[in-house]
Design an enzyme around this catalytic site. Structure first.
Site, PDB file in Angstrom:
ATOM      1  N   LYS A 152     -80.398 -50.300 -10.010  1.00 41.31           N
ATOM      2  CA  LYS A 152     -80.624 -49.452 -11.176  1.00 41.31           C
ATOM      3  C   LYS A 152     -79.680 -48.254 -11.123  1.00 41.31           C
ATOM      4  O   LYS A 152     -79.455 -47.677 -10.054  1.00 41.31           O
ATOM      5  CB  LYS A 152     -82.082 -48.998 -11.218  1.00 41.31           C
ATOM      6  CG  LYS A 152     -82.477 -48.251 -12.490  1.00 41.31           C
ATOM      7  CD  LYS A 152     -83.970 -47.935 -12.480  1.00 41.31           C
ATOM      8  CE  LYS A 152     -84.410 -47.193 -13.739  1.00 41.31           C
ATOM      9  NZ  LYS A 152     -85.864 -46.931 -13.757  1.00 41.31           N
ATOM     10  N   SER A 230     -88.278 -48.282 -17.690  1.00 43.47           N
ATOM     11  CA  SER A 230     -86.874 -48.041 -17.934  1.00 43.47           C
ATOM     12  C   SER A 230     -85.946 -48.892 -17.072  1.00 43.47           C
ATOM     13  O   SER A 230     -84.721 -48.821 -17.209  1.00 43.47           O
ATOM     14  CB  SER A 230     -86.578 -46.560 -17.669  1.00 43.47           C
ATOM     15  OG  SER A 230     -86.809 -46.253 -16.294  1.00 43.47           O
ATOM     16  N   SER A 254     -92.293 -48.280 -14.971  1.00 43.82           N
ATOM     17  CA  SER A 254     -90.933 -48.815 -15.110  1.00 43.82           C
ATOM     18  C   SER A 254     -90.553 -49.913 -14.126  1.00 43.82           C
ATOM     19  O   SER A 254     -89.446 -50.441 -14.195  1.00 43.82           O
ATOM     20  CB  SER A 254     -89.905 -47.686 -14.996  1.00 43.82           C
ATOM     21  OG  SER A 254     -89.868 -46.957 -16.191  1.00 43.82           O
TER      22      SER A 254
END
Length: 549
Positions: A152, A230, A254
C-alpha cells in the site's frame, strides 16, 4: 489480580485454566497499553513522516514450521499466480519453482490487465526481477522467500516514491523502508509494486481530486461496485492475481472491508502488533498495519513476518509474545472431521443471522469440532458509545500531524479537505470526553462480551477499530450478481491466533476462498500509464465525508 491455582508443576494446569490465565495477562497488558496510547494521543504524539526516525529492530527473521509449506493443489501448478503463498513456498523450497519465474508470471498479468484494474500506481518490474535473482542465490529459510507482494502506498519504501495518493506527498521519496516492509523483505519477500489507495487513507482509491481509479476485481467494468477502501489497490491486485499477497492499513475498516468486497482474507491485528514506523499516519490510536491475503494461512504467514517490537514505535513494546499463527491457522482432522486445536466459543450478536448467507455460515461453523456458538448481548449503551458523536474524536488525531499543511495550503488535501478541517476545529472537551467513552466501551466489551465468548461476529469493523482489538474479514459466499460476500470476526486482545483458528477451520470445509474472478476484457489499445476517465465517476466532497474513515 488473577491468581493461578496452586499446582505441583506448570503442566498440572488443564488447557482451559491455562487459556484463561493467558487471557487475563493479555487483558491487563492491553488495558495498560490503551491507557498509555490514549495519553500519548492527547499529548500530540502522532508520528509524522518528515520527523520519523529509521526503524530499529533486531533484523532477525521469524521462524516458521512445516505448516507454512503446503503441497499445491493439482489445478494450481499450471499457473504460478494461482498458488497461495504457502503453496508457492513449498514449490520454491522443493526446487520446483524459481522466484524469477514467479515474479515474471505476476508481471505478465500486471502488463496484461492493470490498465483495466488500475490497482498499482508504481510497478517495480526491473527491481522485482533483480530481487528475485538475488534471493534465488540464497537458501530458502522463510515461506516468503521469493514471494511478490503489493505494498500500500502509505508504507515507506526506500528510494521509491510514496505518495499516499495525495498532493502533499506526490514527490516524496523515503530514505528507508517502513519497519513492516523491512521485515517482509528480510524474510525474502519481493516488492512488486505500490498500490492505489484512498487519498491519505480515507476512502476507496481515487486521485487526490476524487476521480475513481481502482475497480473491484470481480466487476472490472462496473466502477460503481464497491471495491473496499482505503486499501483498494492491494485488495484488487491480490484478488486479480497480480500479487501473491499484500499490505494494508486499517483505521476504519480498510483491511476487512476490501477483503470482504473482493473474496480475500484480511487480518487487522491488535494495536501494536505491527510497527507503524514509516507509515504515513491517519490516527495515532487507530492505525493498524496488516495483511490482505487469499486465505487464513497466508494471512498468518504475512502477519508473522510483519509483527514484532520496534524501538521506533512505542506502541509495539512490552506486548505479549506472538503465538504460532501458522499452526493456529492449520486445523486438524480426526476420522474425517475438521477440528480446531482448542475449544473456541463464537459469540453471535443479536440480529447477526439476518440472511441466509450468514445463517449458512453459522451452521457450517457449528459443524466443526471444538467450535461452539453462543448468543452474546450487545454491551450496555452500544449504539451511543460506537456512534458518530464519540467516533468523531478520531478526527483531531488525523488533523494534528498535518496542521502545518492545514495552515499553509488547503489545496494539498484535495477533495477530502472538509474532514481534515473538522478535526482541526473539534474542541478539547469533546476529544477528552470521547477518550473516556472509548475506555468505557473497551471495559464493557471485555466484561460483557468476551466473558461469554472467545471471538465474536461483527456487523461493522468500527467498534473494534476504535478499541484496537483484532479482527479478520473473510469470504462466506456470493450475491446473486456474483459479487463476494464476507463477514468479520473480532477477537480479544493479542488473540489473532484464535481468529485464525476459526477461519482456517472454516476454510478447510468450504471453498469460497478458492474462487477467482474472471480476467477482464482488455481494450485493443491501452496504455500502462495510469489514466482515469470520467466514465469511472468522481467522489464529491460529500461522498468523501460519508466514506471517510
Amino acid at each position: 489480580m488473577t491468581h493461578l491455582p496452586m499446582t505441583s508443576s506448570p503442566t498440572a494446569l488443564d488447557a482451559g485454566e491455562a487459556d484463561q490465565s493467558v487471557k487475563a495477562v493479555n487483558r491487563r497488558a492491553f488495558l495498560m497499553q490503551t491507557a498509555a496510547i490514549t495519553a500519548a494521543a492527547a499529548a500530540g504524539a502522532a508520528a509524522f513522516p518528515a520527523a520519523a526516525s529509521a526503524s530499529s529492530w533486531s533484523g532477525k527473521a521469524p521462524k516458521f514450521g512445516s505448516d507454512a509449506y503446503v503441497k499445491p493443489r493439482p489445478e494450481a501448478i499450471a499457473d504460478p499466480t494461482e498458488l497461495t503463498v504457502a503453496e508457492a513456498a513449498w514449490m520454491i523450497k522443493n526446487g520446483k519453482l524459481k522466484p524469477v519465474d514467479l515474479v515474471e508470471a505476476y508481471l505478465a498479468r500486471i502488463t496484461a490487465y492493470d490498465s483495466v484494474y488500475q490497482a498499482f500506481n508504481t510497478v517495480l518490474g526491473a527491481e522485482a526481477l533483480a530481487a528475485a535473482k538475488a534471493v534465488a542465490r540464497k537458501k530458502p529459510t522463510s515461506p516468503l522467500h521469493g514471494i511478490p507482494l503489493a505494498i500500500k502506498d502509505n508504507y515507506w519504501t526506500k528510494g521509491v516514491r510514496t505518495t499516499a495518493n495525495s498532493y502533499l506527498f506526490q514527490d516524496f521519496v523515503p530514505p528507508y523502508d517502513a519497519t513492516a516492509v523491512a521485515r517482509l523483505k528480510s524474510a525474502g519477500a519481493i516488492v512488486i509494486g505500490k498500490t492505489q489507495m484512498g487519498p491519505l487513507a480515507t476512502t476507496r482509491a481515487t486521485t487526490p481530486d476524487g476521480r475513481i481509479t481502482t475497480v473491484n476485481a470481480w466487476t472490472p467494468n462496473n466502477a460503481s461496485t464497491d471495491p473496499g477502501g482505503s486499501s483498494t489497490g492491494t485488495a484488487t491486485s491480490v484478488a486479480s492475481r497480480m500479487a501473491a499477497s499484500g499490505t494494508g492499513t486499517q483505521t476504519g475498516g480498510s483491511i476487512t472491508a476490501p477483503s470482504n468486497a473482493q473474496n480475500l482474507t484480511g487480518l487487522k491485528p491488535t494495536m501494536g502488533r505491527v510497527s507503524l514506523a514509516g507509515i504515513i499516519p491517519l490516527s495515532y490510536t487507530r492505525d493498524h498495519p496488516g495483511p490482505l491475503a487469499r486465505d487464513a494461512k497466508d494471512a498468518a504467514i504475512m502477519l508473522t513476518a510483519m509483527a514484532g517490537e520496534d524501538s521506533a514505535d512505542p506502541r509495539t513494546q512490552g506486548l505479549p509474545p506472538l503465538p504460532d499463527l501458522v499452526a493456529a491457522a492449520t486445523p486438524s482432522f480426526s476420522k474425517g472431521r475438521c477440528r480446531t486445536r482448542k475449544k473456541i466459543r463464537v459469540g453471535v450478536l443479536p440480529g447477526y443471522a439476518s440472511n441466509t448467507t450468514r445463517q449458512a455460515f453459522l451452521s457450517t461453523l457449528d459443524g466443526i469440532d471444538n467450535i461452539s456458538l453462543v448468543d452474546v448481548p450487545l454491551p450496555d449503551q452500544w449504539d451511543l458509545l460506537t456512534g458518530n458523536d464519540f467516533n468523531n474524536v478520531r478526527l483531531p488525531e488525523r488533523s494534528e500531524p498535518f496542521m502545518p499543511y492545514l495552515r499553509s495550503d488547503l489545496r494539498g488535501f484535495g477533495v477530502s479537505v472538509t474532514g481534515w478541517l473538522q478535526g482541526a476545529l473539534l474542541g478539547a472537551n469533546e476529544f477528552i470526553t470521547g477518550q473516556r467513552a472509548k475506555l468505557l466501551l473497551l471495559e464493557r466489551v471485555l466484561d460483557q462480551v468476551f466473558a461469554k465468548c472467545d471471538v465474536v461476529v461483527q456487523t461493522s469493523p468500527v467498534p473494534f477499530d476504535i478499541l484496537g482489538l483484532p479482527e479478520i474479514g473473510f469470504p462466506i459466499g456470493f450475491s446473486a450478481a456474483g459479487v463476494p460476500i464476507g463477514t468479520i470476526l473480532g477477537g480479544a486482545p493479542y488473540e489473532e491466533d484464535t481468529l485464525l483458528s476459526v477461519v482456517g477451520a472454516y476454510q478447510a470445509v468450504t471453498d469460497w476462498h478458492w474462487k477467482r474472478p474472471a480476467d477482464p476484457a482488455v481494450p485493443a489499445a491501452t496504455a500502462r500509464a495510469l489514466k482515469t476517465t470520467d466514465d469511472r465517476g468522481r467522489l464529491s466532497a460529500d461522498d468523501v465525508l460519508d466514506q471517510m474513515q
